[in-house]
Motif scaffolding. Structure first.
Motif, mmCIF file in Angstrom:
data_model
loop_
_atom_site.group_PDB
_atom_site.id
_atom_site.type_symbol
_atom_site.label_atom_id
_atom_site.label_comp_id
_atom_site.label_asym_id
_atom_site.label_seq_id
_atom_site.Cartn_x
_atom_site.Cartn_y
_atom_site.Cartn_z
ATOM 1 N N LEU A 52 0.837 -1.210 0.000
ATOM 2 C CA LEU A 52 0.000 0.000 0.000
ATOM 3 C C LEU A 52 0.864 1.248 0.000
ATOM 4 O O LEU A 52 1.866 1.316 0.715
ATOM 5 C CB LEU A 52 -0.893 0.022 1.231
ATOM 6 N N CYS A 53 0.484 2.243 -0.752
ATOM 7 C CA CYS A 53 1.161 3.537 -0.730
ATOM 8 C C CYS A 53 0.142 4.615 -1.088
ATOM 9 O O CYS A 53 -0.538 4.500 -2.102
ATOM 10 C CB CYS A 53 2.317 3.593 -1.722
ATOM 11 N N PRO A 54 0.021 5.652 -0.260
ATOM 12 C CA PRO A 54 -0.966 6.685 -0.573
ATOM 13 C C PRO A 54 -0.485 7.689 -1.616
ATOM 14 O O PRO A 54 -1.288 8.464 -2.127
ATOM 15 C CB PRO A 54 -1.176 7.377 0.787
ATOM 16 N N LEU A 55 0.823 7.701 -1.907
ATOM 17 C CA LEU A 55 1.329 8.646 -2.909
ATOM 18 C C LEU A 55 1.201 8.040 -4.305
ATOM 19 O O LEU A 55 0.892 6.855 -4.459
ATOM 20 C CB LEU A 55 2.799 8.994 -2.633
ATOM 21 N N SER A 56 1.476 8.860 -5.295
ATOM 22 C CA SER A 56 1.477 8.366 -6.671
ATOM 23 C C SER A 56 2.608 9.065 -7.421
ATOM 24 O O SER A 56 2.370 9.768 -8.412
ATOM 25 C CB SER A 56 0.143 8.652 -7.357
ATOM 26 N N CYS A 57 3.841 8.885 -6.931
ATOM 27 C CA CYS A 57 4.986 9.607 -7.514
ATOM 28 C C CYS A 57 5.026 9.419 -9.031
ATOM 29 O O CYS A 57 4.783 8.309 -9.523
ATOM 30 C CB CYS A 57 6.282 9.126 -6.892
ATOM 31 N N ILE A 58 5.381 10.501 -9.710
ATOM 32 C CA ILE A 58 5.275 10.480 -11.175
ATOM 33 C C ILE A 58 6.239 9.480 -11.819
ATOM 34 O O ILE A 58 6.026 9.065 -12.934
ATOM 35 C CB ILE A 58 5.484 11.898 -11.781
ATOM 36 N N TYR A 59 7.283 9.090 -11.075
ATOM 37 C CA TYR A 59 8.280 8.175 -11.652
ATOM 38 C C TYR A 59 8.215 6.790 -11.007
ATOM 39 O O TYR A 59 9.110 5.972 -11.225
ATOM 40 C CB TYR A 59 9.690 8.746 -11.455
ATOM 41 N N CYS A 60 7.199 6.495 -10.228
ATOM 42 C CA CYS A 60 7.228 5.299 -9.372
ATOM 43 C C CYS A 60 7.539 4.025 -10.170
ATOM 44 O O CYS A 60 6.782 3.637 -11.065
ATOM 45 C CB CYS A 60 5.898 5.132 -8.641
ATOM 46 N N SER A 61 8.630 3.379 -9.834
ATOM 47 C CA SER A 61 9.076 2.202 -10.596
ATOM 48 C C SER A 61 8.156 1.005 -10.373
ATOM 49 O O SER A 61 8.174 0.064 -11.160
ATOM 50 C CB SER A 61 10.509 1.836 -10.209
ATOM 51 N N VAL A 62 7.367 1.028 -9.284
ATOM 52 C CA VAL A 62 6.494 -0.115 -9.010
ATOM 53 C C VAL A 62 5.012 0.230 -9.206
ATOM 54 O O VAL A 62 4.138 -0.536 -8.833
ATOM 55 C CB VAL A 62 6.746 -0.688 -7.597
ATOM 56 N N ASN A 63 4.762 1.391 -9.802
ATOM 57 C CA ASN A 63 3.399 1.783 -10.184
ATOM 58 C C ASN A 63 2.431 1.685 -9.007
ATOM 59 O O ASN A 63 1.343 1.109 -9.115
ATOM 60 C CB ASN A 63 2.921 0.903 -11.350
ATOM 61 N N MET A 105 7.216 -2.695 -2.243
ATOM 62 C CA MET A 105 6.524 -2.134 -3.403
ATOM 63 C C MET A 105 5.446 -1.157 -2.937
ATOM 64 O O MET A 105 4.427 -0.976 -3.609
ATOM 65 C CB MET A 105 5.898 -3.247 -4.239
ATOM 66 N N GLY A 106 5.639 -0.564 -1.766
ATOM 67 C CA GLY A 106 4.690 0.395 -1.216
ATOM 68 C C GLY A 106 5.411 1.272 -0.220
ATOM 69 O O GLY A 106 6.637 1.370 -0.248
ATOM 70 N N GLU A 107 4.647 1.893 0.670
ATOM 71 C CA GLU A 107 5.223 2.811 1.657
ATOM 72 C C GLU A 107 5.121 2.151 3.039
ATOM 73 O O GLU A 107 4.011 2.067 3.605
ATOM 74 C CB GLU A 107 4.454 4.141 1.594
ATOM 75 N N THR A 134 11.418 5.328 3.515
ATOM 76 C CA THR A 134 10.081 5.909 3.704
ATOM 77 C C THR A 134 10.028 7.352 3.209
ATOM 78 O O THR A 134 11.043 8.025 3.118
ATOM 79 C CB THR A 134 9.668 5.860 5.195
ATOM 80 N N ARG A 135 8.792 7.793 2.934
ATOM 81 C CA ARG A 135 8.545 9.212 2.641
ATOM 82 C C ARG A 135 8.320 10.000 3.926
ATOM 83 O O ARG A 135 8.185 11.204 3.890
ATOM 84 C CB ARG A 135 7.300 9.365 1.773
ATOM 85 N N LEU A 136 8.160 9.303 5.042
ATOM 86 C CA LEU A 136 8.048 9.878 6.377
ATOM 87 C C LEU A 136 6.749 10.635 6.651
ATOM 88 O O LEU A 136 6.314 10.728 7.789
ATOM 89 C CB LEU A 136 9.255 10.812 6.640
ATOM 90 N N GLY A 241 6.608 0.440 -14.547
ATOM 91 C CA GLY A 241 6.477 1.584 -13.649
ATOM 92 C C GLY A 241 5.881 2.789 -14.370
ATOM 93 O O GLY A 241 5.606 2.741 -15.572
ATOM 94 N N ARG A 242 5.659 3.876 -13.608
ATOM 95 C CA ARG A 242 5.216 5.123 -14.256
ATOM 96 C C ARG A 242 6.455 5.798 -14.835
ATOM 97 O O ARG A 242 7.524 5.782 -14.220
ATOM 98 C CB ARG A 242 4.551 6.046 -13.237
ATOM 99 N N ARG A 243 6.286 6.382 -16.003
ATOM 100 C CA ARG A 243 7.444 6.975 -16.675
ATOM 101 C C ARG A 243 7.309 8.478 -16.759
ATOM 102 O O ARG A 243 6.221 8.999 -16.924
ATOM 103 C CB ARG A 243 7.590 6.421 -18.094
HETATM 104 S S1 SF4 Z 1 6.040 3.419 -3.665
HETATM 105 FE FE1 SF4 Z 1 7.489 5.100 -3.315
HETATM 106 S S2 SF4 Z 1 7.914 5.948 -5.356
HETATM 107 FE FE2 SF4 Z 1 6.059 4.663 -5.510
HETATM 108 S S3 SF4 Z 1 4.351 6.100 -5.249
HETATM 109 FE FE3 SF4 Z 1 4.830 5.252 -3.225
HETATM 110 S S4 SF4 Z 1 6.303 6.687 -2.303
HETATM 111 FE FE4 SF4 Z 1 6.207 7.126 -4.483
#
Ligand code: SF4
Length: 359
Positions: A52-63, A105-107, A134-136, A241-243
């Motif tokens: 699980l990850c609440p962010l959606s970083c524009i480059y996230c290698s694991v989507n 593959m998450g936060e 972590t993103r903290l 991933g996201r590119r």
């Molecule tokens: S897993 Fe990491 S890089 Fe991917 S969206 Fe979450 S914080 Fe961002």
């Protein structure tokens, strides 16, 4: 697309869209990247508690995150299963300076049993350090204090810009606030947790930010114990991933720029395996090879649409030999496959991470 106003809204949004799978204690903890343990034959063992990850970083290698375009399930692992597997693997390695690195593959900051996990890891004989990627942002002063008391030694912090607007844009969510992260870093340092920053350098997007991150990290006192305060990551586009539409640096260009920054700012920005105390340590056996045919019980969806999670049979009730496997099949076979025993040919095996196809 609806994106919430807090990180918890973003997690709720994911829970409404994908299957959330709680990994039960009887599932082997080695074999997939989504949860469990990853051993690459060194004294570093990766522990992966959640996707699980609440962010959606524009480059996230694991989507990952609410904007993921290819996931159909998320995993939350059992802390007891992780800890007993880890204990067995560390006993197998028989070294006394294991660093357990919590990532995945998450936060990991959203894992509901994080404090319990860190405390349990620190109590295992042979563990010398516990670190977390972590993103903290999802932690707070209280949870940081609990983590410090549980024995967390180091935070590898993902921050790509100190400019609030750009940081928000890169994170892919409107609620992300890098100033909150900076405050949490100060608090972590006060609690005795070391922090190093690992920004991803996106050429043309956050070039100047590398300098401001390094200056801030140095002033804030990051990177104690001989570690550099900042270890910049090169942006590498990943197949699933996201590119980001940027010019990708070659390794030569990247290291040339790192040396330039080191000379200009007088800060060390690279570390050797010796400096990071990484060395070889017995690697878990590889019980199956590519092209082997194995009997598999399918237990759930895998993380990506069209992937399923299976347990390779027969089980030996040992982390050293039991494996889970990702099985590729048509998504519409879900109802037929789950709960069934099938024959699978292994098509990929990388450090005991198995992928197979139905025969
Ligand atoms: S897993 Fe990491 S890089 Fe991917 S969206 Fe979450 S914080 Fe961002």
């Amino acid at each position: 697309m609806l994106i919430g106003v807090t990180w918890k809204d973003s997690i709720n949004e994911i829970e409404g869209k994908r299957k959330i799978i709680r990994v039960s204690e009887d599932v082997p903890q080695v074999g997939v990247l989504a949860f469990g343990l990853v051993d690459r034959g060194t004294n570093i063992i990766e522990v992966r508690p959640t996707t699980l990850c609440p962010l959606s970083c524009i480059y996230c290698s694991v989507n990952a995150g609410p904007r993921s375009t290819n996931r159909w399930a998320e995993f939350i692992d059992d802390p007891g299963a992780l800890l007993s597997a880890l204990e067995e693997v560390i006993r197998f390695k028989d070294v006394n300076d294991v660093e357990v690195h919590i990532d995945g593959m998450g936060e990991p900051g959203v894992y509901p049993h994080l404090v319990e996990l860190v405390r349990g890891i620190k109590a295992i004989s042979g563990v010398s350090r516990v670190s977390i990627q972590t993103r903290l942002y999802m932690l707070n002063d209280d949870s940081l204090r609990e983590l410090a008391q549980a024995g967390l030694d180091r935070i590898n912090l993902s921050v790509d810009s100190l400019n609030p607007e750009l940081a928000k844009r890169i994170s892919g969510v409107p609620w992300y606030d890098v100033n909150r992260v900076k405050d949490l870093v100060t608090h972590a340092l006060e609690l005795g947790i070391n922090v190093i920053i690992s920004p991803v350098w996106l050429p043309g997007i956050n070039d100047d930010d590398m300098v401001s991150i390094i200056k801030w990290a140095r002033e804030a006192g990051l990177g104690k114990n001989e570690l550099p305060p900042v270890l910049i990551q090169k942006y590498i586009p990943h197949k699933r991933g996201r590119r980001v539409k940027v010019r990708v640096m070659t390794w030569q260009e990247f290291w040339g720029k790192i040396r330039e920054l080191e000379n200009k700012l007088g800060v060390k920005l690279s570390a050797t395996n010796d400096g990071l105390n990484i060395h070889r340590a017995p690697k878990l056996p590889i019980p199956y090879d590519v092209d082997d045919e194995v009997k598999v019980r399918i237990i759930s969806r895998g993380i990506i649409k069209g992937e399923f999670l299976g347990v390779i049979l027969p089980l030996r009730n040992s982390v050293i030999y039991d494996r889970v496997i990702t099985v590729i099949a048509e998504p519409n076979m879900e109802k037929i496959l789950i709960g069934k025993q099938v024959k699978v040919r292994i098509i990929e095996n990388n450090n005991n991470i198995y992928i197979g196809r139905l025969i």
